[in-house]
Write an enzyme that holds these catalytic residues in place. Structure first.
Site, PDB file in Angstrom:
ATOM      1  N   SER A   1     -59.310  72.065 -26.552  1.00 52.84           N
ATOM      2  CA  SER A   1     -58.613  71.445 -27.620  1.00 52.84           C
ATOM      3  C   SER A   1     -58.078  70.393 -27.341  1.00 52.84           C
ATOM      4  O   SER A   1     -57.445  70.260 -26.390  1.00 52.84           O
ATOM      5  CB  SER A   1     -57.504  72.559 -28.055  1.00 52.84           C
ATOM      6  OG  SER A   1     -56.968  72.356 -29.390  1.00 52.84           O
ATOM      7  N   GLU A   2     -58.428  69.186 -28.184  1.00 46.52           N
ATOM      8  CA  GLU A   2     -58.167  67.883 -27.678  1.00 46.52           C
ATOM      9  C   GLU A   2     -56.587  67.424 -27.639  1.00 46.52           C
ATOM     10  O   GLU A   2     -56.347  66.404 -27.053  1.00 46.52           O
ATOM     11  CB  GLU A   2     -58.847  66.828 -28.492  1.00 46.52           C
ATOM     12  CG  GLU A   2     -58.515  66.873 -29.806  1.00 46.52           C
ATOM     13  CD  GLU A   2     -59.572  67.621 -30.781  1.00 46.52           C
ATOM     14  OE1 GLU A   2     -59.967  68.631 -30.474  1.00 46.52           O
ATOM     15  OE2 GLU A   2     -59.377  67.216 -31.847  1.00 46.52           O
ATOM     16  N   ASN A   3     -55.714  68.351 -28.031  1.00 47.09           N
ATOM     17  CA  ASN A   3     -54.307  68.244 -27.961  1.00 47.09           C
ATOM     18  C   ASN A   3     -53.619  68.711 -26.417  1.00 47.09           C
ATOM     19  O   ASN A   3     -52.539  68.366 -26.216  1.00 47.09           O
ATOM     20  CB  ASN A   3     -53.381  68.945 -28.960  1.00 47.09           C
ATOM     21  CG  ASN A   3     -53.835  70.421 -29.259  1.00 47.09           C
ATOM     22  OD1 ASN A   3     -54.845  70.671 -29.175  1.00 47.09           O
ATOM     23  ND2 ASN A   3     -52.752  71.132 -29.146  1.00 47.09           N
TER      24      ASN A   3
END
Lengths: 231, 218
Positions: free
Chosen positions: B46-48
């Site tokens: 998840s890119e966060n």
């Protein structure tokens, strides 16, 4: 050395009108709630806010939009905020949208003393317009500049009085890079401890990057999309 | 019958391989996580700032400090790791993510993709999409073949502002599975009960029907 300030109001007291700010967080996760509230109490205007998102109507940077304290937003995604949309369409608010990875790297570069770097992101799109591009090893890259701020405002889980910081979960996000890229970096933490109480092996942001630190209060930690399974 | 969004996700899940690190976009791509074959290790990014993303939490596990890129509450699997946004995009840009699945408004026969902006309407921003499409060759676009007006989203050239240039080589829609090469959409698999004539009518870009056209397993 004394980096500890009493509260958010003291931490932001010298932020002038038209300052360039970085504010940590992804959505409402890991945002400096106490400092945002203090900036609203202070009523400082004309701010440029560098933050991945712009909050929601009733929370986060959305609260500062409502009080019309923000002149410009530099973000990657701003889709959760009706007041933002209204001000953008009416021309009251300026916005610069950047790819999320480019935003993160420009901030990292600002803190690391790297004025320019090349990225494949955005080549051939409107993001690359007016920017230098170059072929390197058969692929095209866009040159992007560093980003810095007058004040970087970050939120950590734990910190010590020397400014060493530990983040929790995905509340880390943009906070560590932003901590490096402010002329003055302000950290608000849920727990403030004495030097030696944090394990040096576990520190995410070394205290050298932090100028002011305080223990925040009354964290709401609102959830944008509360999504659960029954079992 | 054309596939529904679950059918599209199920078909894309067949492209997963053991040991893959995968980034799933918002919408249909997220559903791919429900069809990871049993016994296969696939780690979701998840890119966060999370590797090893698990399912949504039960009410008692909800943690406001743990969300996915769609701002939804999530959980971590055993062996998960947490990191900054800069490290996250180092994984993405550095080519360490094995497969990216994302949605699109338009895909062109030369591999261009548009999925972030409709001029004249509210612009929400590109988030991480431009970084994702610029960074790896292994990208699958998951989308309906036509927009709500019934117009083809597989085009000779994108009409909307681009997210990336020459970066898409596979598309799975409700009607078929396409490879993009040599300036054309090559139809490799067709959804059960869908005719080639329907595909032709709903593909505005150059279409090549594979000689070995297969029917998708549903």
């Amino acid at each position: 050395m004394n980096k500890v300030v009493a509260n958010a109001d003291e931490a932001v007291k010298d932020i002038p009108d038209n300052a360039v700010l970085m504010l940590g967080g992804f959505g409402l996760c890991g945002i400096p709630e106490n400092c945002i509230a203090a900036l609203i109490r202070k009523g400082v205007k004309g701010l440029t806010c560098i933050s991945n998102n712009a909050g929601v109507d009733e929370f986060g940077i959305g609260l500062m939009l409502k009080t019309k304290q923000v002149k410009k937003m530099i973000s990657s995604y701003v889709g959760e905020n009706a007041e933002f949309e209204r001000q953008l369409l009416s021309g009251e608010l300026e916005v610069e949208l950047l790819p999320q990875g480019t935003l993160a790297e420009r901030i990292r570069a600002g803190g690391a003393g790297i004025p320019l770097f090349a990225t494949p992101t955005g080549y051939g799109t409107e993001i690359a317009e007016g920017k230098e591009t170059r072929e390197i090893g058969g692929k095209m890259y866009v040159f992007e500049k560093w980003l810095k701020a007058d004040f970087a405002i970050v939120k950590a889980w734990k910190g010590d009085t020397l400014g060493n910081l530990v983040f929790k979960g995905t509340a880390r996000n943009f906070n560590p890079m932003m901590a490096t890229a402010g002329k003055i970096t302000i950290a608000e933490v849920e727990e403030l401890v004495e030097p030696g109480q944090l394990d040096p092996n576990m520190i995410h942001t070394p205290g050298i990057f932090v100028n002011r630190i305080f223990k925040g209060t009354n964290y709401e930690k609102r959830i944008e999309q509360r999504t659960t399974n029954k079992v | 019958m054309p596939l529904d969004k679950f059918g599209i996700a199920k078909r894309i899940a067949k492209e997963l391989r053991d040991g893959y690190y995968v980034n799933l976009g918002i919408g249909i791509p997220t559903l791919v996580a429900n069809y990871i074959p049993a016994g296969m290790d696939v780690i979701l990014q998840s890119e966060n700032g999370l590797l090893g993303m698990g399912p949504f939490p039960v009410e008692s596990e909800v943690d406001p400090d743990l969300i996915n890129a769609g701002k939804q509450t999530v959980t971590m699997l055993k062996g998960a790791s947490l990191f900054s946004s800069a490290d996250s995009f180092a994984m993405i840009r550095g080519g360490h993510v094995d497969l990216t699945v994302l949605g699109a408004m338009e895909v062109a026969e030369n591999g261009d993709i548009a999925n972030w902006k409709i001029p004249g309407k509210m612009v929400k921003g590109m988030g991480g999409a431009m970084d994702l499409v610029a960074s790896t060759d292994n990208i699958i676009v998951a989308m309906m073949q036509t927009n709500p007006k019934g117009e083809s989203k597989l085009l000779p050239a994108c009409t909307l502002p681009l997210t990336g240039k020459h970066c898409i080589n596979r598309v799975v829609t409700d009607l078929g599975y396409y490879e993009i090469k040599d300036g054309a959409f090559h139809l490799i698999e067709i959804a059960p009960g869908v005719t080639v004539d329907e595909i032709k009518a709903k593909t505005a870009g150059k279409l090549v029907v594979s000689e070995n056209l297969k029917v998708m397993e549903s």
